[in-house]
Each structure stands twice: as structure tokens, then as C-alpha cells.
Enzyme design. Structure first.
Site, PDB file in Angstrom:
ATOM      1  N   HIS A  36      78.013   1.737  43.521  1.00  0.00           N
ATOM      2  CA  HIS A  36      79.252   2.499  43.661  1.00  0.00           C
ATOM      3  C   HIS A  36      78.923   3.781  44.433  1.00  0.00           C
ATOM      4  CE1 HIS A  36      77.539   4.897  40.454  1.00  0.00           C
ATOM      5  NE2 HIS A  36      77.486   3.834  39.669  1.00  0.00           N
ATOM      6  N   HIS A  39      75.640   5.701  43.660  1.00  0.00           N
ATOM      7  CA  HIS A  39      74.428   5.180  44.300  1.00  0.00           C
ATOM      8  C   HIS A  39      74.406   5.562  45.788  1.00  0.00           C
ATOM      9  CE1 HIS A  39      75.087   2.088  41.012  1.00  0.00           C
ATOM     10  NE2 HIS A  39      73.854   2.457  40.762  1.00  0.00           N
ATOM     11  N   LYS A 151      73.629  12.298  36.602  1.00  0.00           N
ATOM     12  CA  LYS A 151      74.486  11.658  35.597  1.00  0.00           C
ATOM     13  C   LYS A 151      73.647  11.193  34.413  1.00  0.00           C
ATOM     14  CE  LYS A 151      76.588   7.895  34.132  1.00  0.00           C
ATOM     15  NZ  LYS A 151      76.005   6.576  34.155  1.00  0.00           N
TER      16      LYS A 151
HETATM   17  P1  AMP Z   1      71.715   2.600  37.833  1.00  0.00           P
HETATM   18  O1  AMP Z   1      71.930   1.556  38.880  1.00  0.00           O
HETATM   19  O2  AMP Z   1      72.880   2.777  36.907  1.00  0.00           O
HETATM   20  O3  AMP Z   1      70.395   2.469  37.112  1.00  0.00           O
HETATM   21  O4  AMP Z   1      71.650   3.974  38.604  1.00  0.00           O
HETATM   22  C1  AMP Z   1      70.765   4.159  39.671  1.00  0.00           C
HETATM   23  C2  AMP Z   1      70.718   5.627  40.025  1.00  0.00           C
HETATM   24  O5  AMP Z   1      72.028   6.047  40.408  1.00  0.00           O
HETATM   25  C3  AMP Z   1      70.282   6.510  38.871  1.00  0.00           C
HETATM   26  O6  AMP Z   1      69.410   7.527  39.368  1.00  0.00           O
HETATM   27  C4  AMP Z   1      71.571   7.083  38.388  1.00  0.00           C
HETATM   28  O7  AMP Z   1      71.434   8.341  37.759  1.00  0.00           O
HETATM   29  C5  AMP Z   1      72.352   7.209  39.677  1.00  0.00           C
HETATM   30  N1  AMP Z   1      73.788   7.298  39.408  1.00  0.00           N
HETATM   31  C6  AMP Z   1      74.526   6.428  38.676  1.00  0.00           C
HETATM   32  N2  AMP Z   1      75.808   6.853  38.594  1.00  0.00           N
HETATM   33  C7  AMP Z   1      75.871   8.019  39.283  1.00  0.00           C
HETATM   34  C8  AMP Z   1      76.917   8.948  39.563  1.00  0.00           C
HETATM   35  N3  AMP Z   1      78.160   8.777  39.115  1.00  0.00           N
HETATM   36  N4  AMP Z   1      76.624  10.032  40.314  1.00  0.00           N
HETATM   37  C9  AMP Z   1      75.360  10.234  40.765  1.00  0.00           C
HETATM   38  N5  AMP Z   1      74.336   9.397  40.544  1.00  0.00           N
HETATM   39  C10 AMP Z   1      74.584   8.296  39.813  1.00  0.00           C
END
Ligand code: AMP
Length: 291
Positions: A36, A39, A151
Site C-alpha cells: 500500500h 510501503h 507505524k
Molecule cells: P509489513 O509489510 O506490514 O511488514 O510492513 C513493511 C514495512 O512497511 C514496515 O517497515 C512497516 O513499518 C512499513 N509500513 C507499514 N505500514 C506503514 C504505514 N502506514 N506508513 C509507513 N510505513 C508503513
């Protein structure tokens, strides 16, 4: 140049070493996919700071404490690869579970204090899984910089701790939270919310904002601010509060006041979906820090 996808560490190393030989700096953006804007903002930041951006795409089984959460985790690698390419990723690293956890795998990385509190209480073993896989990804890629979202604030602090404690030669870059129009922090899990839960979920950001509004009136007492956030969330029928707290931004220990600032962290479940959010709290305008 067209974006490549590799599955195996040997192919990853060949590609990254090629980039390094031509003088490029290497950035890593670890993700579990279902991309999203959050990312994409990390990729954008990585592109401004590094010449060659590797995005990993790996739903890491060892960081899930709930098998249903793991099985139902949204997966759409074809869409993810297309979005990554459009965002300017140089290489997608998409390993299989067997590429990451080889036969006989027996090692873990744990930041002890940071892993047991807050999210770690509700999700035992979660941060051990995160710390281990992130250490491996950084080492596999040989990244100069790695980019993480604020986040997942506790995760960011765990990663910073591990990198410092183990002398891993990488710079960790924290990136701001990207939000939906109503303030809800973007998350891959948001798509699993029902319509009612989705609109109720905006209460997390509201509670955080209210805490700052109250602080702005001169209330710095962390106990009062915590109670206020908790009450705000508990009024929402769809939300089941896990915690609403205020801690110091490094070790995440409870603070008594926000005289010198603090970070508010909230977690609640909406049906079966657990959501988290956070906000830096500042003392009231004009308040002078006394030391
Ligand atoms: P995930 O795929 O959920 O493991 O997230 C991958 C990376 O994206 C991690 O470093 C999260 O902290 C970051 N991330 C997820 N959601 C957000 C968001 N809304 N804003 C900024 N970074 C995000």
C-alpha cells in the site's frame, strides 16, 4: 532498467555485488507484501537515499503468533511486483520459506527487554521472529541502509537495538506513518476489516490526537493522558482496547509526565484484526523543559 525478481540468496548476492562493483549504494525495504502507500513511501525514500533498491517480499512465518493470522495474511505477489517496478525498485527478493530457514536452522536474535513489552505481551515470540528475519535479510542483501515505517514503532526500535548491539554495518532509516483520509494508519490488515470495523478503526488516531490536544492545554501527567486515550477508544463499541500508553521513545519505558516529550502507543482489536498506531507527544507550547 527492467526490474528483476530473485528467489535464492546466491542470485541475490550476484545482483547486489554487481551493483556495488559499479559504485552503487544499496537500500533494503523489507515487506510482507500486500503493498500500500505506506510501503511505497519507504521505496520512495530509499530511492532518494540509495542507487539500488532491493525490496524483500516474504511473509515470515516465525513472527506470527496466530496461525489464522498467518494463513489469512493478504498475498498478491503479482500485483506487488508490478507496484514495486512502477515505484522504481531495482530488485525484488522473494525467497521461499526454505531459502530463509534452511534445514537445521537453529539460531535466533532477540532484543530481550524490547521484545517482552507492549506488542510482545500479546504476541509472544513475535519480535524474536522479526529480529531474526530482519537480521538475515540485512545480511543476505548486504544493504548500506534499511528502511522501516514508524507505524510499527516498537519493531523499529527492536531493529535499531539489534543493529547497534550486533555491530551490523547498516544504517536504519525510520519513515513517517502514511494514513488514510480519516487518519487510519495504512496497514495490509485493513482490507480484512468489515465496513463497520473499518470506520470504527479511525478512533485510534483520534485518541492519539486528543492526547496531544489535552497536553496542549498544559496537562503533562502521563497517567491522565493514558486514561483519556483509553476511554476514547473504549467508547467505540467495535474496538477492544489492548493498551494505550506513553513511553520514552528509545527504550519504550513508561514515563510519568511528558515534560520532555514521549511517544503514545495504542493497540486494539476490531473483531479479529489487531491494529496499532502511535504519535510523538510534545509538551504544551511555550512550556520550557526544566532539567
Ligand atoms: P509489513 O509489510 O506490514 O511488514 O510492513 C513493511 C514495512 O512497511 C514496515 O517497515 C512497516 O513499518 C512499513 N509500513 C507499514 N505500514 C506503514 C504505514 N502506514 N506508513 C509507513 N510505513 C508503513
Amino acid at each position: 532498467m527492467a526490474m528483476n525478481t530473485v528467489e535464492h540468496v546466491t542470485d541475490l548476492r550476484i545482483a547486489v555485488n554487481g551493483a556495488k562493483r559499479s559504485g552503487k549504494t544499496v537500500g533494503l525495504v523489507p515487506t510482507m507484501g500486500a503493498l500500500h502507500q505506506g510501503h511505497l513511501s519507504l521505496i520512495e525514500r530509499a530511492r532518494t537515499e540509495c542507487d539500488f533498491v532491493v525490496m524483500s517480499l516474504f511473509v515470515n512465518p516465525t513472527q506470527f503468533t496466530d496461525i489464522e493470522d498467518f494463513e489469512k495474511y493478504p498475498r498478491d505477489p503479482i500485483r506487488d511486483r508490478a507496484l514495486a517496478e512502477k515505484a522504481g525498485v531495482s530488485l525484488v527478493f522473494e525467497p521461499g520459506v526454505g531459502d530463509v530457514y534452511v534445514k537445521g536452522f537453529d539460531t535466533v536474535v532477540v532484543a530481550r527487554h524490547l521484545s517482552d513489552i507492549l506488542e510482545g505481551k500479546s504476541r509472544p515470540g513475535h519480535f524474536q521472529g522479526v529480529a531474526t528475519v530482519v537480521t538475515k535479510l540485512i545480511n543476505m542483501v548486504g544493504a548500506d541502509k534499511a528502511f522501516f515505517g514508524e507505524k510499527d514503532y516498537q519493531q523499529l526500535q527492536v531493529v535499531r537495538r539489534v543493529v547497534e548491539d550486533l555491530n551490523i554495518p547498516v544504517k536504519i532509516v525510520g519513515c513517517p506513518i502514511v494514513r488514510e483520509a480519516d487518519g487510519l494508519a495504512m496497514s495490509s490488515r485493513n482490507v480484512r476489516l468489515s465496513e463497520r470495523q473499518r470506520s470504527a478503526a479511525a478512533i485510534l488516531k483520534k485518541a492519539l490526537d486528543y492526547a496531544q490536544e489535552i497536553a496542549d492545554t498544559g496537562v503533562h501527567d502521563a497517567y491522565a493522558l493514558r486514561a483519556w486515550m483509553a476511554q476514547t477508544i473504549e467508547v467505540e463499541a467495535e474496538a477492544k482496547l489492548d493498551y494505550a500508553t506513553i513511553v520514552d521513545p528509545d527504550e519504550l519505558r513508561d514515563v510519568d509526565t511528558i515534560d520532555s516529550g514521549g511517544i503514545a502507543l495504542v493497540a486494539a482489536t476490531f473483531g479479529k484484526i489487531r491494529l496499532i498506531d502511535n504519535k510523538v507527544l510534545k509538551p504544551a507550547p511555550g512550556y520550557e523543559v526544566r532539567r
